[in-house]
Structures are given as C-alpha cells and as structure tokens.
Write a protein that holds these residues in place. Structure first.
Motif, PDB file in Angstrom:
ATOM      1  N   TYR A  68      27.107  70.100   5.033  1.00 30.36           N
ATOM      2  CA  TYR A  68      26.268  69.442   4.034  1.00 30.36           C
ATOM      3  C   TYR A  68      25.073  70.315   3.681  1.00 30.36           C
ATOM      4  N   THR A 127      21.235  70.176   1.430  1.00 32.10           N
ATOM      5  CA  THR A 127      20.211  69.342   0.806  1.00 32.10           C
ATOM      6  C   THR A 127      19.634  70.097  -0.382  1.00 32.10           C
ATOM      7  N   LYS A 130      22.045  65.253  -1.543  1.00 30.12           N
ATOM      8  CA  LYS A 130      22.843  65.621  -0.376  1.00 30.12           C
ATOM      9  C   LYS A 130      24.278  65.777  -0.838  1.00 30.12           C
ATOM     10  N   ASP A 146      21.036  68.214   6.456  1.00 31.05           N
ATOM     11  CA  ASP A 146      20.583  67.004   5.771  1.00 31.05           C
ATOM     12  C   ASP A 146      19.095  66.795   6.043  1.00 31.05           C
ATOM     13  N   GLU A 194      23.337  61.169  -3.638  1.00 31.83           N
ATOM     14  CA  GLU A 194      24.309  61.678  -2.663  1.00 31.83           C
ATOM     15  C   GLU A 194      25.640  61.933  -3.354  1.00 31.83           C
TER      16      GLU A 194
END
Length: 515
Positions: free
Chosen positions: A433, A435, A450, A495, A515
């Motif tokens: 992931y 950000t 995200k 994240d 997201e």
C-alpha cells in the motif's frame, strides 16, 4: 545548512500544577479521611503522581520528540497565583512547542490562564488526570483564539497527536529554494501551484527564497575572473574543485551501484553537477525544499546546451528526505514534506490520474504498452479502479529509506541521450500500500489517499515514462477529490492516512480522504 525533517524535533514541556491545602477540613473542594486531610499530605501524593506523569510521557512520545524538564506552578487553597512563578517558567515555555498539563481539582483554572498567557498548543494525556479533561479544551475552542488545546484519553491517540504536531512544525520550518524564470508563483505548465505564496506563509509559516534561473545555471561552471554573464564581477556560488570532485564521486557511485546503465558517464555528469549546485544553493540560503520549472527552463535551450535535466536532483533530494518537485509545483513539494514528516520515508511524485475503460479497454497512457494495459484489464479488480503516477524521479530508496533497492539509470532525452534519471521497478512491490498526499492551490485542502500497487512500467525507458500503477477502492471519489488539488500527487510506501488526517486538523485544512 539544509535542515531535513528528521533534524526537526518537537519540544514537549510537562506542566505540573499543584494545589496545597493549608488546613484540616473537608467539603466540596477537599475530601478524604484521616491523614489525607492533614497539611503536608498533598505534597506527598503530588510528588508520586508527578513522577508517574513524567515517566508515562517519556515512555509514550514518538520518535523525534524531546521531553523537556517539567515546570511547576504551585498554589494553596488561598487561591494565590504568584506572578514570580509565571515569570520563572517563561524561558522554558518559549522553547516548547507543546505543553502537556496535569489536571485536577483546584488547578484547571491555572491551565486555562496558562493558555491565555502563553498562547501555546496544549495537549492533555492519559496520565494528566482522573478524567478525560474536556473542560479546558472546550473553554479555549469556544473563544476561537488561534491556539489549540487537545485532550487524548488513549496513548495511541496521544502519540498520533504528537506526530501531527511535529509534522506541523516541519511544515512551518520549510524554506524553499525557488529557481524561477518568469513567475515566482507558478510556471507555464503548472497553473495548479500555490495561488499566493504570502497566503501560504501566513497559513503554515512556510517560507520561500528565490534565485534567478540564469544565475543558477551559470554556477554549474567554475568561476572565471571576470564573473558570470548574468552577474559580472560578483562573487557567486559557482562550482569549485571540491564540488566537481564530489560530483564525480557521486557519478561513480551511481554507476557502480546500478543494475543497468543506459548512458555514458560523460552524459551523466552534467546532471550530477546540477544536483551539487542545487545542494550548494540550498545550503547557502538555509533552504530545505526545492523546485524549478521544467518547460520554462527547457525553452531557454540551456538544458540542451548543457546536456542535463533536473530529474536526478529531485530523485537524490527525495532520497535524503528533502522535498523536491518537478515543474515548479510548490504544493507538491510541501505535500512531500508532509509525507516525509509523518512517515520518515522517501517520496515519489508525478502526474497522477485514473485510467478509465473506453470502448472495452483501458485508455492508452504515456509510458505504458498496449500489451501491458491489456494484461491489467484481465484482472476485474482493476476495472474502474486503476490509477497511475508518472514521472522520471524514482530513486533508490523505494520502499525502504534505510537501504538502496535495485535500480537502473537511463537518459531523459530520447535522441541526444542526456539527462540522467534513476529507474525503479515498482512491480517488485505488488500488493504493497501507498499513501498519497497533495495540498490544494490555496492550501485549504489536503488530498489523502490510500492505494494498492499493482504494476510498474518504464523502468528501462527514457523520458517521463516511469509509471507506478495502483488501484483505489473508490476511483470516482478519488478523481473528484484530486480535481480540487491538482495533477502532481506525492506518495510514500505504507499507510499513513491517520497521521495525515491528524496533520490536516493541526493545520486547520480540510482532509479529502479516499481509498
């Protein structure tokens, strides 16, 4: 000096507030039995409580926080407030960024008066008192006086608050080196840069130092007795023998560490010299962020004549925790600084957009092949969710800022093969992931996203073809939010959405969370 985010500490000052009862009695402000009602008992209990209060704070503050020696304000049940005590704590308070007060019966008015007097950000912690202490924060918020008081009853929330307040300090201590040709606010390609730099300084404390692009480029050569063309006879920041040695050392290091090198050392060196000059200017003017216009500079033909681009400068700056943005995108650089401050990681930035499905297949994007887009379309999870960020400023610190990952070197220019760029294969990190962050042009909003990495492209190509593909859960919401902030979006691995939301609150900007 170049002060990076990791150099900036949050100074936290514990404030011990003590009320001593002078006589034996009980009632609404005094309760207990036996020795607990006798003079002197309060002192014993307070000493133990204060010791635990300080120990708990030291045990829970995040990295980058300095816990100062506490200050004490003591009063008696005569409700006295000695002026000498206020004056004695002034030096410590002035050095503090955040004050952590104790709470309790007979001292809450002192906490409020402290806030009024010193106008410092305050934050109650779980060890401040027996209750979650909403009274002083409510009193301060109701007056809308421009300074804040928080109350956190869980340690994880307290830690998050300290991370955000430190990041706010980092933003305030950011000083750009802005190399300009036409306009100090925006380049010809970036209408979505900050609309008013004075407004950004007033809002965040961020400052801007300007350098003329021709004077800057002149300094890429060694000084001559008659001086530079643009500043004849003046002492300037031209590279010297030591600077050129450093540039050559960096060039050799980059070549030696690369998996593949698609250009000659001779063609690489001018771009490394540009980085060394940038560092020299930033160090001289005490700057810790950088941006320079691309098309404005390109059309001078000096990049072509000098056989360099600024791509490598942005990449090496990012590795070192220095925000550095293409195309004079000042909001993108400040967004990088926000990500650096909350994560300690090295950012990537670039043109960011969704990849829609048109006529049954993904829309073509610069840098990707049709075969790759067809393969991505085979995964139903990508349909109406696929995005990309594209530029030529990848670096060696994806995803771990403490170690170099495998990387390549390719030129920016297709035909003449100049302009060194670092290349990274983001597909190594499928499933990770990231950000994303971007301030709006007026600084009033912050895009916070995200997303999950799904693929990469351009690692062996020239120009701005370095792509990382990722997917949002809600692509349309992400697009609507991005249209309020602009095309360049910064990202880091991991994240950090909670940290950025807390930072947005501390900066009093609207978080646009997707997201």
């Amino acid at each position: 000096m170049i002060e990076t985010a990791k150099d900036i500490k949050l100074n936290v000052l514990p404030l011990e507030l003590f009320c001593e009862h002078l006589y034996y009695y009980e009632g609404p402000c005094r309760f207990g039995s036996g020795d607990a009602l006798r003079p002197g008992y309060d002192e014993i209990v307070f000493a133990e409580r204060a010791k635990k209060f300080i120990a708990d704070i030291k045990a829970h503050v995040p990295e980058g926080t300095v816990v100062m020696d506490p200050v004490l304000f003591r009063r008696t049940d005569d409700w006295d407030e000695p002026e000498a005590q206020w004056e004695a704590m002034e030096a410590a308070v002035n050095a503090a960024d955040v004050v952590i007060p104790m709470a309790g019966a007979g001292v809450q008015d002192l906490a409020f008066k402290f806030a009024q007097r010193f106008k410092k950000t305050m934050c109650y912690c779980p060890s401040s008192g027996a209750f979650n202490v909403p009274d002083v924060p409510a009193a301060i918020a109701a007056r809308n006086v421009g300074y804040a008081c928080y109350s956190e009853y869980r340690w994880e929330d307290f830690v998050l608050r300290m991370v955000a307040l430190r990041a706010k300090k980092v933003i305030a201590r950011t000083k750009y080196l802005c190399v300009t040709r036409f306009d100090g606010t925006q380049s010809v390609s970036r209408p979505d840069s900050f609309t008013s730099l004075d407004q950004i300084t007033q809002r965040f404390g961020t400052r801007f130092h300007f350098a003329n692009i021709h004077e800057f480029f002149d300094c890429m050569s060694e000084a001559v007795p008659e001086g530079n063309h643009t500043t004849p006879g003046r002492k300037t920041l031209n590279v010297d023998e030591c600077d050129l040695k450093r540039a050559n050392d960096i060039c050799d290091e980059l070549i030696e560490g690369a998996e593949n090198v698609g250009m000659s050392r001779e063609a690489m060196l001018p771009s490394v010299v540009a980085y060394v000059v940038t560092q020299k200017f930033m160090d001289h003017f005490d700057c810790n962020a950088f941006s320079i216009p691309c098309p404005d500079a390109c059309s001078t033909r000096r990049l072509n004549e000098g056989r360099f681009t600024m791509c490598l400068t942005h990449a090496l700056n990012a590795e070192a925790g220095i925000p550095s943005a293409c195309e004079y995108d000042l909001p993108a650089a400040l967004s990088e600084q926000a990500l650096i401050a909350v994560s300690g990681r090295s950012p990537y930035m670039g043109n960011t957009c969704p990849i829609p499905v048109l006529d049954g297949k993904f829309k073509h994007v610069f840098g990707a092949t049709e075969e790759q887009l067809e393969e991505l379309a085979q995964d139903p999870e990508n349909i109406d969710r696929l995005w990309m960020t594209q530029h030529s400023v990848a670096h060696r610190c994806h995803p771990d800022p403490s170690a170099y990952a495998p990387y390549g070197i390719t030129p920016f220019a297709y035909d003449q093969k100049f302009g060194a760029t670092l290349r990274y294969d983001f597909s190594r990190d499928k499933g990770e992931y990231v950000t994303l962050c971007k301030f709006s042009p007026d600084g009033s909003k912050m895009f916070i996203g995200k997303a999950e990495i799904v693929e990469s492209s351009g690692k062996d190509k020239e120009n701005c073809t370095q792509l990382v593909f990722y997917r949002f859960k809600d692509s349309l919401k992400a697009h609507r939010a991005q249209c309020k902030v602009g095309i360049h979006v910064a990202l880091v691995y991991g994240d950090y959405t909670k940290e950025l939301i807390a930072l947005a609150e501390a900066l009093d900007v609207e978080p646009l969370v997707v997201e």
